[in-house]
Design a protein around this motif. Structure first.
Motif, PDB file in Angstrom:
ATOM      1  N   LEU A 303       0.809  -1.215   0.000  1.00  0.00           N
ATOM      2  CA  LEU A 303       0.000   0.000   0.000  1.00  0.00           C
ATOM      3  C   LEU A 303       0.841   1.263   0.000  1.00  0.00           C
ATOM      4  N   ALA A 304       2.047   1.173   0.543  1.00  0.00           N
ATOM      5  CA  ALA A 304       2.939   2.336   0.648  1.00  0.00           C
ATOM      6  C   ALA A 304       4.356   1.871   0.317  1.00  0.00           C
ATOM      7  N   LYS A 311       7.478   9.251   4.670  1.00  0.00           N
ATOM      8  CA  LYS A 311       7.516  10.661   5.054  1.00  0.00           C
ATOM      9  C   LYS A 311       6.098  11.222   5.091  1.00  0.00           C
ATOM     10  N   ARG A 312       5.219  10.614   4.311  1.00  0.00           N
ATOM     11  CA  ARG A 312       3.794  10.950   4.413  1.00  0.00           C
ATOM     12  C   ARG A 312       3.192  10.290   5.651  1.00  0.00           C
ATOM     13  N   ARG A 313       3.432   8.976   5.802  1.00  0.00           N
ATOM     14  CA  ARG A 313       2.816   8.250   6.901  1.00  0.00           C
ATOM     15  C   ARG A 313       3.362   8.667   8.254  1.00  0.00           C
ATOM     16  N   GLY A 314       4.631   9.031   8.285  1.00  0.00           N
ATOM     17  CA  GLY A 314       5.258   9.366   9.550  1.00  0.00           C
ATOM     18  C   GLY A 314       5.150  10.827   9.945  1.00  0.00           C
ATOM     19  N   PRO A 326      -3.075   7.092   8.458  1.00  0.00           N
ATOM     20  CA  PRO A 326      -3.136   6.379   9.737  1.00  0.00           C
ATOM     21  C   PRO A 326      -1.770   5.853  10.177  1.00  0.00           C
ATOM     22  N   LYS A 327      -1.617   5.726  11.478  1.00  0.00           N
ATOM     23  CA  LYS A 327      -0.368   5.213  12.047  1.00  0.00           C
ATOM     24  C   LYS A 327      -0.561   3.873  12.749  1.00  0.00           C
ATOM     25  N   ARG A 398       7.375   2.192  10.329  1.00  0.00           N
ATOM     26  CA  ARG A 398       7.824   3.588  10.337  1.00  0.00           C
ATOM     27  C   ARG A 398       8.612   3.958   9.096  1.00  0.00           C
ATOM     28  N   THR A 399       9.224   2.974   8.438  1.00  0.00           N
ATOM     29  CA  THR A 399       9.998   3.224   7.222  1.00  0.00           C
ATOM     30  C   THR A 399       9.754   2.083   6.242  1.00  0.00           C
ATOM     31  N   LEU A 400      10.227   2.264   5.028  1.00  0.00           N
ATOM     32  CA  LEU A 400      10.111   1.209   4.032  1.00  0.00           C
ATOM     33  C   LEU A 400      10.845  -0.049   4.488  1.00  0.00           C
TER      34      LEU A 400
END
Length: 454
Positions: A303-304, A311-314, A326-327, A398-400
Motif C-alpha cells: 500500500l505504501a 515521510k507521508r505516513r510518519g 493512519p499510524k 515507520r519506514t520502508l
C-alpha cells in the motif's frame, strides 16, 4: 444479436461475433494502439502499435525484453514477455492524441501468464474470491499535485495563487484549474467511468477526481489509465502531475484510497441488519476486516511501497493541521483517521494506500489478507468510537525497511502473495535495495546538520 427462423416459428438466437481488436480500432478511426502493462512498481510499459499490426498484437506476437521493462521478475537472459491484450479494456483516448487508443495487457512467457506481472497476480487473487462464491468491487480515490519546477529544480505549485494552510475544497483554486480538471472529467465520462466529483484536496496544488466503482480488475486498469491521462493532459498545459506520496515537507501527501465491497452474485455481502457493533456489517465483512487488520503491517509494503511513502505516513502534522494518514491498524465508522473506515454498511475504505501504490498489487494483497480472515473467521474486535485512536492496536511500519521486515515476518501473507513462486521475497528484496540506495545517498539535510557540527 443475430436471429434465424427455425421450424414451427421458433427463434434461434446466435451470439454476435466479437469484434477483433483491429476491427474495433478501425471502427473508431484509431491509428495507433498503446499496448500497456505495468511492472511491480506500477510503471506503465507500452509499445505504440499501428492498427495495421493489431492482429499480431491480439495473436500474442508483441514481445518485450522483460528485464529492461522494469521490476517484473526477469533476468537479462530470460525469454520475452509477450503482451496479450484484454479486449475488454480497449478504449479510444483521442483527448490525449487524435487517433490513439489504449488496451491493457497480461504478460505471458512461453505461452503461460507470467506470475510476477501485477495484473496476473490480481487475477489470481480474484480467482481465490471466485472459488468462495465471491466477487470484489472497488472504487479508488486518486490524489495528485499539479506542480512546476524552477531553474534550481525546486517544486512549486503550478497555480502560483494556490497557497495558504487551509485550501481544501477551495472554489477559486478549482476554478483556476478548470481547463485541466474539465479535460480530465470529460475524458473519464467519454470512457464511461461516470466521473462524479473533482475536488481541490487538502494541500495547495493538490486535486482529486473520482469515478464510479467497478469490478476490481476494471478499477485497477482505470487507476493506471487515469494516472496516464492526468499526466498527459497536465503536460499539454505545461504542468507536471505527480502522484508522489509526499512532494512537499509541510503539506499533506497523496493518498490512493480504495473502497472495497464483496458480492455474492448480484447481492452485496457486507451489509447486515442485526449487527450489534453498530456498523451494519455482516460476520463475513467483520472477518474480512479482521484479516486485513491482522496483516496490516505487512500490507504496508504494497500500500505504501516507496521510501517517500513513510515521510507521508510518519508526518506528525501538516500546514492544514492533519496528515490523513493512519499510524495504527484500527477500524471504525465514518472516521477518516483509521486504517479502515466504514462509511456505510456496503463497503470499507482502506486509507493507508498512497500515490506510489501499484493498484493491482495492493488490491491483490488486501484480498489475500481479507480472505485469510474469512477462512479463519477472524474477529477484529470492537470498532473504535469517534475520535478514538486505540494506540494499543498494531503500529504500522515507520519506514520502508520496517515494512520489508513486516512482510518477511508475515509467513501467511507472504505465502499468499508468492503463489508458489518467490514473488513476495523478490519484491521485498527490491524494496530493501531501494531503501538502502536512498539511505546511502548524502542529502542536503545531512550537510546542514553535520558539516560543522563536530
Amino acid at each position: 444479436m443475430t436471429t434465424l427462423p427455425a421450424l414451427e416459428s421458433e427463434i434461434v438466437t446466435l451470439p454476435t461475433p466479437r469484434l477483433s481488436l483491429r476491427a474495433r480500432a478501425e471502427q473508431d478511426e484509431v491509428r495507433f494502439i498503446l499496448a500497456v502493462f505495468v511492472d511491480l512498481n506500477g510503471k506503465p510499459c507500452a509499445k505504440l502499435v499501428p492498427v495495421s499490426a493489431a492482429d499480431e498484437l491480439e495473436a500474442g506476437e508483441l514481445g518485450f525484453a522483460g528485464f529492461a521493462a522494469g521490476l517484473i521478475g526477469q533476468r537479462p537472459q530470460d525469454a520475452d514477455l509477450i503482451a496479450v491484450p484484454d479486449l475488454d479494456s480497449y478504449a479510444p483516448i483521442p483527448f490525449v492524441r487524435e487517433g490513439l487508443a489504449i488496451v491493457h495487457c497480461d504478460p505471458y512467457v512461453n505461452g503461460a501468464p507470467w506470475p510476477y506481472a501485477p495484473r496476473v497476480i490480481l487475477k489470481r487473487a480474484l480467482g481465490e474470491l471466485a472459488a468462495r462464491g465471491l466477487t470484489g468491487k472497488v472504487g479508488a480515490e486518486v490524489e495528485y499535485f499539479l506542480v512546476d519546477r524552477d531553474e534550481d529544480g525546486r517544486l512549486t505549485t503550478a497555480d502560483s495563487r494556490d497557497e495558504g494552510a487551509r485550501s481544501c475544497y477551495d472554489a477559486r483554486g478549482v476554478t483556476r484549474m478548470f481547463d485541466h480538471l474539465a479535460a480530465v472529467s470529460d475524458a473519464m465520462n467519454a470512457l464511461g467511468w461516470a466521473n462524479y466529483a473533482n475536488d481541490h484536496e487538502d494541500a495547495p496544488g493538490q486535486f482529486e477526481q473520482n469515478f464510479k466503482y467497478a469490478e476490481a480488475l476494471v478499477t485497477a486498469d482505470r487507476v493506471i489509465t487515469l494516472r496516464y491521462l492526468i499526466g498527459m493532459l497536465a503536460e499539454q498545459r505545461g504542468m507536471t502531475a505527480t502522484f508522489m506520496p509526499k512532494p512537499f515537507t509541510d503539506r499533506s501527501g497523496n493518498g490512493l484510497h480504495f473502497h472495497l465491497s464483496l458480492w455474492k452474485g448480484d447481492s452485496p455481502a457486507f451489509p447486515a441488519s442485526d449487527d450489534t457493533r453498530g456498523l451494519g456489517l455482516s460476520p463475513l465483512a467483520y472477518s474480512f476486516v479482521g484479516g486485513v487488520l491482522e496483516h496490516a503491517p505487512a500490507l504496508q509494503l504494497f500500500l505504501a511501497p516507496s521510501v517517500n511513502s513513510y515521510k507521508r505516513r510518519g508526518a506528525t502534522t501538516s500546514a492544514s493541521g492533519a496528515t490523513w494518514s493512519p499510524k495504527h491498524a484500527t477500524y471504525g465508522g465514518n472516521d477518516r483517521t483509521h486504517f479502515i473506515r466504514v462509511p456505510d454498511s456496503n463497503r470499507i475504505e482502506l486509507r493507508a494506500g498512497d500515490g506510489s501504490a501499484n493498484p493491482y498489487l495492493a488490491l491483490a494483497a488486501v484480498i489475500f489478507a481479507g480472505l485469510g480472515g474469512i477462512d479463519a473467521r477472524t474477529d477484529p474486535g470492537d470498532p473504535c468510537g469517534p475520535g478514538e485512536s486505540r494506540e494499543t492496536s498494531a503500529a504500522l511500519p515507520r519506514t520502508l525497511l520496517h515494512a520489508v521486515q513486516a512482510l518477511r515476518d508475515d509467513s501467511v501473507l507472504l505465502d499468499a502473495v508468492n503463489g508458489g513462486q518467490d514473488i513476495g521475497e523478490y519484491f521485498a528484496a527490491a524494496k530493501e535495495d531501494e531503501f538502502l540506495s536512498w539511505h546511502n545517498t548524502v542529502t542536503g539535510w545531512e550537510i546542514d546538520q553535520y558539516l560543522t557540527a563536530f
